[in-house]
Scaffold this active site. Structure first.
Site, mmCIF file in Angstrom:
data_model
loop_
_atom_site.group_PDB
_atom_site.id
_atom_site.type_symbol
_atom_site.label_atom_id
_atom_site.label_comp_id
_atom_site.label_asym_id
_atom_site.label_seq_id
_atom_site.Cartn_x
_atom_site.Cartn_y
_atom_site.Cartn_z
ATOM 1 C CG ASN A 76 -6.872 -0.728 2.394
ATOM 2 O OD1 ASN A 76 -6.060 0.131 1.722
ATOM 3 N ND2 ASN A 76 -5.840 -1.597 3.513
ATOM 4 C CG HIS A 110 -5.879 19.909 4.476
ATOM 5 N ND1 HIS A 110 -7.109 20.222 4.935
ATOM 6 C CD2 HIS A 110 -5.390 20.977 3.851
ATOM 7 C CE1 HIS A 110 -7.623 21.386 4.883
ATOM 8 N NE2 HIS A 110 -6.465 22.053 4.130
ATOM 9 C CB CYS A 153 -0.941 0.043 1.302
ATOM 10 S SG CYS A 153 -1.889 -1.492 1.186
ATOM 11 C CG HIS A 193 12.301 -0.815 3.580
ATOM 12 N ND1 HIS A 193 12.043 -2.077 3.998
ATOM 13 C CD2 HIS A 193 11.670 -1.134 2.026
ATOM 14 C CE1 HIS A 193 11.650 -2.926 2.929
ATOM 15 N NE2 HIS A 193 11.473 -2.195 2.183
#
Length: 515
Positions: A451, A414, A252, A331
């Site tokens: 999702n 935001h 994702c 990562h």
């Protein structure tokens, strides 16, 4: 016990049911409370703070060179006060001034980092016949005969507390009793959502396909030959010398990785356009077995795709919506628990699915903490950074002492957080101390579209535009997580007031779904 099962559905474990079919015997079910995000008020790793400041210094290094050259130029210009009135002005001094001025201009315009602009973007909304309610989902899953009673009950509890609404989109083919994952179904779904998003983008920007020089497509599970990027090139007849890339298996968080790659390519090919497409094929992630850790993806993943048009041309600044300000990728794949937390695998019967470990929330929290600690020096006000650093360096060593955590609400107007689940959003809101206003776009997107993987944060930005919340100068933080384990952030700055666009998945001609 029932309350615990509803509150923590992802932690329900099926014991002794590996060999049970749809009509199998009894099984035992145990419930474990899900581990929460790590406490951000605990330890802060100083190396990530140093990494953030190293990014800040490296990106500002050219500002240190320009003043030095200006001083040298000023010294030479000072000589001209005495030389120009003199008819014997030396030609070499004048030429030196011109060369120096030209060199300074070259340094500033060419060697200085180019800005990356988001000209526009589009998110695809599937047709209404693909809408599915939670009740219909359970009914179709039960009628498919692929799940035993425990698996059906588990999916029902997950959907109940997921935050997903009644109008998300799914391909009906996955509920067929004899459904098998196939490249044909995967290609058809990918073509529908990708081409739909790109068509909307071309209509909104008036860009011709032959104007695209760079193409980056990302999809986590579906990887075909020819690639998805080749499908786009073939369908839209893009130019023969296009620089195309296809990212797979990155989860994702791949959407932000694709933006990062496109940014670097735009610096290599200045004055061109880059098309970025982010999607996931739901029919290729579908699992029709009974392992609970592999059923979670069935409950949360939904159809969707986003297409973004990027440019590094300074002329496009005047029509672009946003300017890319910061991009930080973290990562944690060197850690075994992080690496194993989300896996595409086969169960004991050889059925493929996406396995989600019970540790995913905790390892995701560690990745988030590392990412925002690196991002902080790049976006936080100087006062917040000073307060945080002094607290970090001179904190008192007391057992009940709480270190100072910067207020990230001062850095962004935001926030678009990957809407993985309602529980994940709750934990992030709690740890970052975000208000409901900051969480609105994420929660609304989870409810309306579910999702959609790497395209999810773009549906959230589309929601902010549809509700006219984006004003000139506003900073938007997109935050995404992915297998590996990765946590990526990108910060955009609005160049103008963004009104309601004509191409928006939240708006219809007859009604405004946001309201």
């Amino acid at each position: 016990m029932a309350r615990e099962q509803e509150q923590f559905p992802a932690e329900i474990e099926n014991q002794g049911s590996e060999n049970l079919g749809p009509n199998g015997g009894s099984s035992s079910v145990s419930v474990k409370v899900r581990q929460r995000l790590p406490d951000f008020l605990g330890s802060v790793n100083l190396k990530y703070v140093e990494l953030g400041y190293s990014y800040l210094i490296s990106h500002r290094l050219y500002f240190l060179i320009v003043p030095v050259l200006i001083v040298l130029c000023s010294a030479e210009i000072g000589k001209l006060k005495d030389l120009f009135p003199n008819p014997k002005c030396e030609l070499t001094d004048a030429l030196f001034i011109l060369v120096l001025l030209g060199f300074i201009l070259y340094i500033f315009l060419d060697l200085a980092p180019r800005s990356t602009y988001l000209v526009d973007f589009a998110c695809y909304r599937p047709p209404d016949e693909l809408k599915i309610s939670k009740e219909e989902f359970i009914e179709l899953a039960r009628n498919s005969g692929n799940f035993n009673d425990a698996a059906i009950d588990f999916q029902k509890r997950v959907l109940k507390s997921s935050g997903i609404g009644q109008e998300t989109y799914m391909p009906r083919v996955v509920f067929h009793p004899d459904y098998k994952i196939s490249l044909k179904d995967g290609r058809e779904e990918a073509a529908m959502v990708m081409f739909g998003a790109i068509n909307d983008l071309f209509r909104a920007t008036k860009i011709r396909p032959k104007d695209i020089r760079i193409l980056v497509v990302n999809c986590g599970v579906l990887n075909t030959t020819p690639s998805l990027s080749s499908m786009v090139i073939n369908h839209f007849k893009l130019r023969p010398n296009i620089q195309s890339f296809n990212l797979g298996g990155m989860g994702c968080a791949a959407g932000i990785i694709a933006i990062d790659l496109a940014k670097d390519l735009l610096n290599a090919y200045p004055g061109t356009y880059a098309l970025v497409v982010s999607t996931e094929a739901v029919c290729y992630t579908w699992y029709k077995g009974n392992d609970f850790d592999m059923l979670l993806s069935n409950c949360f993943f939904r159809m969707g795709a986003a297409a973004m048009l990027l440019s590094s041309s300074r002329l496009d600044r005047w029509r672009a919506k946003y300017e890319l300000k910061q991009l930080v990728r973290t990562h944690k794949g060197m850690d075994e628990r992080s690496f194993e937390s989300i896996h595409l695998k086969e169960d004991a019967k050889g059925t493929q699915g996406v396995s989600v470990s019970k540790d995913v929330v905790e390892v995701g929290g560690h990745a988030l903490k590392a990412n925002i600690t690196t991002l902080g020096p790049l976006v936080l006000p100087v006062s917040e950074q000073f307060h945080f650093l002094t607290d970090l360096l001179f904190r008192k060593k007391k057992t009940n002492y709480k270190p100072y955590i910067p207020d990230y609400k001062l850095a962004f107007e935001h926030v678009c957080i990957l809407a993985a689940s309602n529980k994940v959003l709750d934990e992030i809101q709690k740890n970052l101390e975000l208000t409901e206003e900051y969480m609105e776009a994420s929660r609304k997107t989870l409810e309306r579209f579910g999702n959609t993987s790497s395209s999810n944060v773009w549906y959230e930005l589309a929601y902010l535009e549809a509700t006219s919340k984006i004003k000139r100068g506003d900073r938007v933080w997109q935050l995404a997580f992915g297998s590996g384990f990765k946590c990526n952030s990108v910060v955009w700055k609005a160049l103008n007031n963004v009104g309601r666009p004509k191409q928006n998945p939240w708006l219809d001609e007859d009604k405004d779904e946001c309201l």
